[in-house]
Design an enzyme around this catalytic site. Structure first.
Site, PDB file in Angstrom:
ATOM      1  N   SER A 120      46.984  61.226 -89.431  1.00 52.30           N
ATOM      2  CA  SER A 120      46.416  60.954 -88.103  1.00 52.30           C
ATOM      3  C   SER A 120      47.221  61.673 -87.033  1.00 52.30           C
ATOM      4  CB  SER A 120      46.422  59.449 -87.831  1.00 52.30           C
ATOM      5  OG  SER A 120      46.029  59.229 -86.491  1.00 52.30           O
TER       6      SER A 120
ATOM      7  N   HIS B 158      42.745  63.357 -89.530  1.00 51.79           N
ATOM      8  CA  HIS B 158      42.167  62.212 -88.817  1.00 51.79           C
ATOM      9  C   HIS B 158      42.462  62.330 -87.314  1.00 51.79           C
ATOM     10  CE1 HIS B 158      40.748  57.990 -88.752  1.00 51.79           C
ATOM     11  NE2 HIS B 158      41.679  57.784 -87.829  1.00 51.79           N
TER      12      HIS B 158
ATOM     13  N   ASP C  79      41.870  60.462 -83.570  1.00 49.45           N
ATOM     14  CA  ASP C  79      41.545  59.188 -82.915  1.00 49.45           C
ATOM     15  C   ASP C  79      41.142  59.418 -81.469  1.00 49.45           C
ATOM     16  OD1 ASP C  79      42.197  57.157 -84.951  1.00 49.45           O
ATOM     17  OD2 ASP C  79      44.170  58.102 -84.861  1.00 49.45           O
TER      18      ASP C  79
ATOM     19  N   MET D 298      40.061  57.592 -78.059  1.00 47.01           N
ATOM     20  CA  MET D 298      40.131  56.282 -77.383  1.00 47.01           C
ATOM     21  C   MET D 298      39.749  56.448 -75.920  1.00 47.01           C
ATOM     22  SD  MET D 298      43.783  55.067 -78.843  1.00 47.01           S
ATOM     23  CE  MET D 298      44.202  55.207 -80.586  1.00 47.01           C
TER      24      MET D 298
ATOM     25  N   HIS E  25      37.480  59.562 -85.497  1.00 46.76           N
ATOM     26  CA  HIS E  25      37.378  58.090 -85.403  1.00 46.76           C
ATOM     27  C   HIS E  25      37.178  57.731 -83.932  1.00 46.76           C
ATOM     28  CE1 HIS E  25      39.816  54.060 -85.929  1.00 46.76           C
ATOM     29  NE2 HIS E  25      38.555  53.850 -85.606  1.00 46.76           N
TER      30      HIS E  25
ATOM     31  N   MET F  10      36.900  55.346 -81.057  1.00 42.79           N
ATOM     32  CA  MET F  10      37.169  54.003 -80.517  1.00 42.79           C
ATOM     33  C   MET F  10      36.697  54.008 -79.071  1.00 42.79           C
ATOM     34  SD  MET F  10      40.835  53.579 -82.350  1.00 42.79           S
ATOM     35  CE  MET F  10      40.877  55.324 -82.705  1.00 42.79           C
TER      36      MET F  10
ATOM     37  N   MET G 264      39.885  48.814 -90.367  1.00 43.85           N
ATOM     38  CA  MET G 264      41.094  48.824 -89.540  1.00 43.85           C
ATOM     39  C   MET G 264      42.079  47.817 -90.115  1.00 43.85           C
ATOM     40  SD  MET G 264      40.939  51.138 -87.204  1.00 43.85           S
ATOM     41  CE  MET G 264      42.623  50.701 -86.789  1.00 43.85           C
TER      42      MET G 264
ATOM     43  N   ASP H 154      42.932  52.374 -92.275  1.00 48.15           N
ATOM     44  CA  ASP H 154      43.592  53.028 -91.139  1.00 48.15           C
ATOM     45  C   ASP H 154      44.486  52.029 -90.414  1.00 48.15           C
ATOM     46  OD1 ASP H 154      44.236  54.618 -88.996  1.00 48.15           O
ATOM     47  OD2 ASP H 154      42.214  54.676 -88.143  1.00 48.15           O
TER      48      ASP H 154
HETATM   49  C1  DX5 Z   1      44.950  53.279 -84.518  1.00 50.37           C
HETATM   50  C2  DX5 Z   1      44.388  54.562 -85.049  1.00 50.37           C
HETATM   51  C3  DX5 Z   1      45.091  55.074 -86.239  1.00 50.37           C
HETATM   52  C4  DX5 Z   1      46.539  55.401 -86.006  1.00 50.37           C
HETATM   53  C5  DX5 Z   1      47.245  55.020 -87.277  1.00 50.37           C
HETATM   54  O1  DX5 Z   1      44.068  52.719 -83.604  1.00 50.37           O
HETATM   55  O2  DX5 Z   1      43.023  54.388 -85.416  1.00 50.37           O
HETATM   56  O3  DX5 Z   1      44.430  56.186 -86.825  1.00 50.37           O
HETATM   57  O4  DX5 Z   1      46.800  56.751 -85.722  1.00 50.37           O
HETATM   58  O5  DX5 Z   1      48.612  55.159 -87.072  1.00 50.37           O
HETATM   59  P1  DX5 Z   1      49.665  54.539 -88.090  1.00 50.37           P
HETATM   60  O6  DX5 Z   1      49.411  55.141 -89.410  1.00 50.37           O
HETATM   61  O7  DX5 Z   1      50.959  54.943 -87.475  1.00 50.37           O
HETATM   62  O8  DX5 Z   1      49.466  53.032 -88.087  1.00 50.37           O
HETATM   63 ZN    ZN Z   2      42.067  56.060 -86.628  1.00 46.62          ZN
END
Ligand code: DX5
Ligand code: ZN
Length: 216
Positions: A8, A33, A35, A37, A66, A68, A137, A175
């Site tokens: 990620s 990956h 993210d 947000m 991903h 969010m 999650m 994740d």
């Molecule tokens: C959290 C993200 C994850 C995050 C995971 O909301 O969706 O993808 O990057 O990070 P680690 O592996 O450090 O928990």
């Molecule tokens: Zn993620």
């Protein structure tokens, strides 16, 4: 299949993004990956299209995006244009999830649905055959580096049972809080794709850490 590893990028050093992506390219990672947000669905803001478009120029692994964000339907085409091979939306953010899944597939991307830690797996029973991937999650979404929630093992086993009961070929992705200590147990619980942010990018030897996650 042997399980996939998806580092990620949220935990990468953004001042050295090209180096970090090149490291992932050279590693045994299967996907990258990413993210997204929006500060509404989760209490954090990450990055958007300008970054994705740059990442796309360097990344050699499929981009696993991903989302969010609230109302993801507004942006599906743009995420696809920005390089997404897999687009995952949150169950909790989609009023018309069936429509959203079809819309993702129409872009040409594979369609994923993510469940927050409190959301039961059984809520997916009417849609599981339509979905290419379910992302469980294993922390509350919004931040890297959080502690893994143990109920995820049971949720993964329940999800696997649901998938098999419907004759689906949906993949299970986990994740949040994935480490070298829990990776094997997650694979044993049916997980197909391990996302790892902190574990990979805080490692002194990320390529070796990805190798260990891959061969856990
Ligand atoms: C959290 C993200 C994850 C995050 C995971 O909301 O969706 O993808 O990057 O990070 P680690 O592996 O450090 O928990
Ligand atoms: Zn993620």
């Amino acid at each position: 299949m042997s399980h996939f590893i998806a580092p990620s990028l949220l935990s990468a050093n953004f001042l050295k993004l090209e180096e970090e992506i090149t490291m992932v390219n050279q590693s045994e990672a299967d996907w990258l990956h990413l993210d997204i947000m929006d500060g509404l669905f989760v209490p954090n803001i990450s990055f958007g299209f300008p970054i994705l478009n740059r990442v796309k120029q360097v990344a050699e692994k499929p981009m696993d995006v991903h989302l969010m964000i609230v109302d993801p339907d507004r942006y599906l085409d743009r995420f696809r244009e920005s390089g997404a091979s897999i687009i995952t939306v949150h169950y909790e953010a989609c009023t018309h999830l069936h429509r959203t899944i079809q819309a993702i597939k129409q872009t040409g991307a594979r369609a994923g649905v993510s469940l927050n830690p409190h959301t039961p797996v059984l809520l997916l029973q009417e849609i599981i055959k339509e979905v290419d991937l379910v992302l469980l999650m294993s922390v509350n979404p919004g931040f890297g580096g959080q502690t893994f929630i143990e109920q995820t093992y049971r949720k993964s086993r329940e999800l696997k049972t649901l998938i098999l009961a419907h004759g689906a070929d949906t993949l299970i992705e986990v994740d949040g809080g994935v480490t070298l200590d829990n990776a094997r147990s997650l694979v044993d619980a049916g997980v197909d794709i391990l996302v790892a942010g902190n574990t990979v990018f805080s490692s002194s030897n990320p390529i070796e850490t990805i190798h260990q996650l891959k061969h856990c």
